[in-house]
Design an enzyme around this catalytic site. Structure first.
Site, PDB file in Angstrom:
ATOM      1  N   SER A  65       0.792  -1.234   0.000  1.00 28.70           N
ATOM      2  CA  SER A  65       0.000   0.000   0.000  1.00 28.70           C
ATOM      3  C   SER A  65       0.825   1.285   0.000  1.00 28.70           C
ATOM      4  O   SER A  65       0.291   2.354  -0.294  1.00 28.70           O
ATOM      5  CB  SER A  65      -0.930   0.031   1.208  1.00 28.70           C
ATOM      6  OG  SER A  65      -2.117  -0.642   0.894  1.00 28.70           O
ATOM      7  N   LYS A  68       0.724   3.326  -3.076  1.00 20.94           N
ATOM      8  CA  LYS A  68      -0.454   4.147  -3.410  1.00 20.94           C
ATOM      9  C   LYS A  68      -0.126   5.645  -3.385  1.00 20.94           C
ATOM     10  O   LYS A  68      -0.705   6.430  -4.128  1.00 20.94           O
ATOM     11  CB  LYS A  68      -1.598   3.851  -2.431  1.00 20.94           C
ATOM     12  CG  LYS A  68      -2.146   2.432  -2.554  1.00 20.94           C
ATOM     13  CD  LYS A  68      -3.096   2.104  -1.406  1.00 20.94           C
ATOM     14  CE  LYS A  68      -3.644   0.689  -1.486  1.00 20.94           C
ATOM     15  NZ  LYS A  68      -4.440   0.314  -0.308  1.00 20.94           N
ATOM     16  N   TYR A 193      -1.678  -3.106 -11.099  1.00 21.76           N
ATOM     17  CA  TYR A 193      -1.816  -2.852  -9.657  1.00 21.76           C
ATOM     18  C   TYR A 193      -1.010  -3.852  -8.823  1.00 21.76           C
ATOM     19  O   TYR A 193      -0.325  -3.478  -7.863  1.00 21.76           O
ATOM     20  CB  TYR A 193      -3.301  -2.894  -9.258  1.00 21.76           C
ATOM     21  CG  TYR A 193      -3.535  -2.686  -7.781  1.00 21.76           C
ATOM     22  CD1 TYR A 193      -3.414  -1.424  -7.205  1.00 21.76           C
ATOM     23  CD2 TYR A 193      -3.867  -3.752  -6.951  1.00 21.76           C
ATOM     24  CE1 TYR A 193      -3.609  -1.233  -5.848  1.00 21.76           C
ATOM     25  CE2 TYR A 193      -4.068  -3.569  -5.589  1.00 21.76           C
ATOM     26  CZ  TYR A 193      -3.939  -2.309  -5.043  1.00 21.76           C
ATOM     27  OH  TYR A 193      -4.125  -2.120  -3.692  1.00 21.76           O
ATOM     28  N   TYR A 245      -4.181   3.255   7.441  1.00 22.11           N
ATOM     29  CA  TYR A 245      -5.457   2.527   7.426  1.00 22.11           C
ATOM     30  C   TYR A 245      -6.406   3.164   8.441  1.00 22.11           C
ATOM     31  O   TYR A 245      -6.364   4.375   8.654  1.00 22.11           O
ATOM     32  CB  TYR A 245      -5.249   1.034   7.727  1.00 22.11           C
ATOM     33  CG  TYR A 245      -4.234   0.360   6.832  1.00 22.11           C
ATOM     34  CD1 TYR A 245      -4.437   0.274   5.461  1.00 22.11           C
ATOM     35  CD2 TYR A 245      -3.082  -0.194   7.349  1.00 22.11           C
ATOM     36  CE1 TYR A 245      -3.518  -0.365   4.643  1.00 22.11           C
ATOM     37  CE2 TYR A 245      -2.160  -0.834   6.530  1.00 22.11           C
ATOM     38  CZ  TYR A 245      -2.386  -0.904   5.184  1.00 22.11           C
ATOM     39  OH  TYR A 245      -1.479  -1.527   4.367  1.00 22.11           O
ATOM     40  N   VAL A 263       1.035  -3.748   3.848  1.00 18.86           N
ATOM     41  CA  VAL A 263       0.875  -5.034   4.546  1.00 18.86           C
ATOM     42  C   VAL A 263       2.124  -5.913   4.566  1.00 18.86           C
ATOM     43  O   VAL A 263       2.181  -6.872   5.328  1.00 18.86           O
ATOM     44  CB  VAL A 263      -0.296  -5.891   4.014  1.00 18.86           C
ATOM     45  CG1 VAL A 263      -1.621  -5.388   4.460  1.00 18.86           C
ATOM     46  CG2 VAL A 263      -0.223  -6.065   2.524  1.00 18.86           C
TER      47      VAL A 263
HETATM   48  N1  GLU Z   1      -1.620  -5.413  -2.450  1.00 19.28           N
HETATM   49  C1  GLU Z   1      -2.429  -5.229  -1.315  1.00 19.28           C
HETATM   50  C2  GLU Z   1      -3.890  -5.231  -1.662  1.00 19.28           C
HETATM   51  O1  GLU Z   1      -4.298  -4.525  -2.544  1.00 19.28           O
HETATM   52  C3  GLU Z   1      -2.025  -3.981  -0.655  1.00 19.28           C
HETATM   53  C4  GLU Z   1      -2.666  -3.946   0.638  1.00 19.28           C
HETATM   54  C5  GLU Z   1      -1.932  -3.127   1.634  1.00 19.28           C
HETATM   55  O2  GLU Z   1      -0.691  -3.032   1.661  1.00 19.28           O
HETATM   56  O3  GLU Z   1      -2.664  -2.578   2.436  1.00 19.28           O
HETATM   57  O4  GLU Z   1      -4.659  -5.959  -1.065  1.00 19.28           O
END
Ligand code: GLU
Length: 309
Positions: A65, A68, A193, A245, A263
């Site tokens: 994440s 992002k 993604y 989060y 994560v």
């Molecule tokens: N690749 C993970 C997903 O899209 C990223 C989640 C994360 O790091 O929060 O579920």
């Protein structure tokens, strides 16, 4: 420089490390479940170019994440704010990162922010490029510029593992397609993604990205403006409101600096005008943040009064 030296930083790491036993490594895809739960490392890169490190700094991990923030910066550079924020909102959510719930209750349907999966998928869909390969190559080239390291690359094994398990993300894409937020082929988007999430580096590289954001887009090594100032500020604002989060509020109170977690256990943190910080600790708490990484940042922030508030 904060923390005086690597020895003091190592002491803080060892203290925070005791928490790793209370966490759990991400196991939603097999490739992440192999991480060593007891790992904890940190690099602090000052905007003058000095760097403090502690723990197994060479250990690499995938951004997940954290990516992002970087895809958001790139699409804002590609399209400008109006285009991007017509498709994704600016509000935090108290729901888990992969929740699909609000997509149906908000009218007109639009992901709440670019840091939750629905918003991040919409953002990745906006990366310019004629093909899926060109899109991921552009994002990777941008991240290599930020890290000033051309060996940063996609971990194909993690990308493939996630691609083969990303049913919830796929379903969000179809929902967003139904509502006109994304266009094009969902499988191609999922490939970009999952590769974006699987971009791999160590916490030194991550700290350097943080230093670029700390300087509002100016690279500390080359002094080049690699992200426009307004976009760098905007990314940091999202990190404060939505970066950790549904623990973003608690992190703002306890640590008080822009941060984004993933994560795999990484945390990108920024002390404006001073430091970029990269942390890696794969043992996660129940909200998906590195349990020892958060504690370590809390201790450092307290010790050096780093909160921006
Ligand atoms: N690749 C993970 C997903 O899209 C990223 C989640 C994360 O790091 O929060 O579920």
């Amino acid at each position: 420089m904060i923390c005086q030296n690597d020895n003091h930083l190592t002491q803080l790491v060892n203290k925070a490390k005791t928490l790793t036993k209370n966490g759990k490594v991400a196991d939603y895809i097999p490739a992440l479940a192999e991480a060593n739960k007891a790992d904890l490392s940190i690099a602090i890169y000052s905007v003058e170019g000095a760097c403090l490190k502690a723990g197994e700094v060479q250990t690499t991990f995938t951004l997940q994440s954290i990516s992002k923030v970087l895809s958001l910066a790139l699409v804002l550079m590609d399209h400008g704010q109006e285009y991007v924020f017509n498709r994704v909102g600016m509000e935090p959510t108290g729901d888990p990162f992969n929740s699909i719930a609000k997509l149906e209750t908000i009218k007109p349907s639009k992901p709440l922010n670019p840091m939750i999966n629905a918003g991040a998928l919409a953002v990745t869909n906006m990366i310019k490029g004629k093909t899926k390969d060109e899109k991921i190559e552009r994002l990777l080239a941008f991240i290599q510029t930020l890290t000033n390291n051309s060996s940063v690359s996609v971990c194909e094994r993690v990308a493939r593992s996630e691609f083969n398990h990303a049913w919830l993300n796929r379903s969000m894409c179809y929902f967003l397609k139904e509502h006109g937020i994304i266009e094009g082929d969902v499988e191609a988007l999922m490939e970009v993604y999952t590769k974006q999430c699987a971009i791999e580096m160590n916490c030194y590289d991550l700290a350097k990205i943080g230093a670029v954001l700390a300087l509002n887009g100016v690279h500390p090594d080359t002094k080049e403006q690699v992200i426009p100032e307004r976009i760098a500020r905007l990314c940091k604002t999202f990190m404060v409101t939505c970066g950790m989060y549904n623990a973003s509020g608690e992190f703002a109170i306890k640590v008080g600096i822009p941060a984004k977690s993933g994560v795999a256990g990484g945390i990108l943190a920024i002390v404006p005008n001073k430091y970029g910080i990269g942390v890696y600790g794969p043992a996660l708490d129940e909200r998906g943040n590195s349990i020892a990484g958060c504690k370590l940042l809390e201790m450092i922030s307290e010790e050096h009064s780093l909160s921006i508030f």
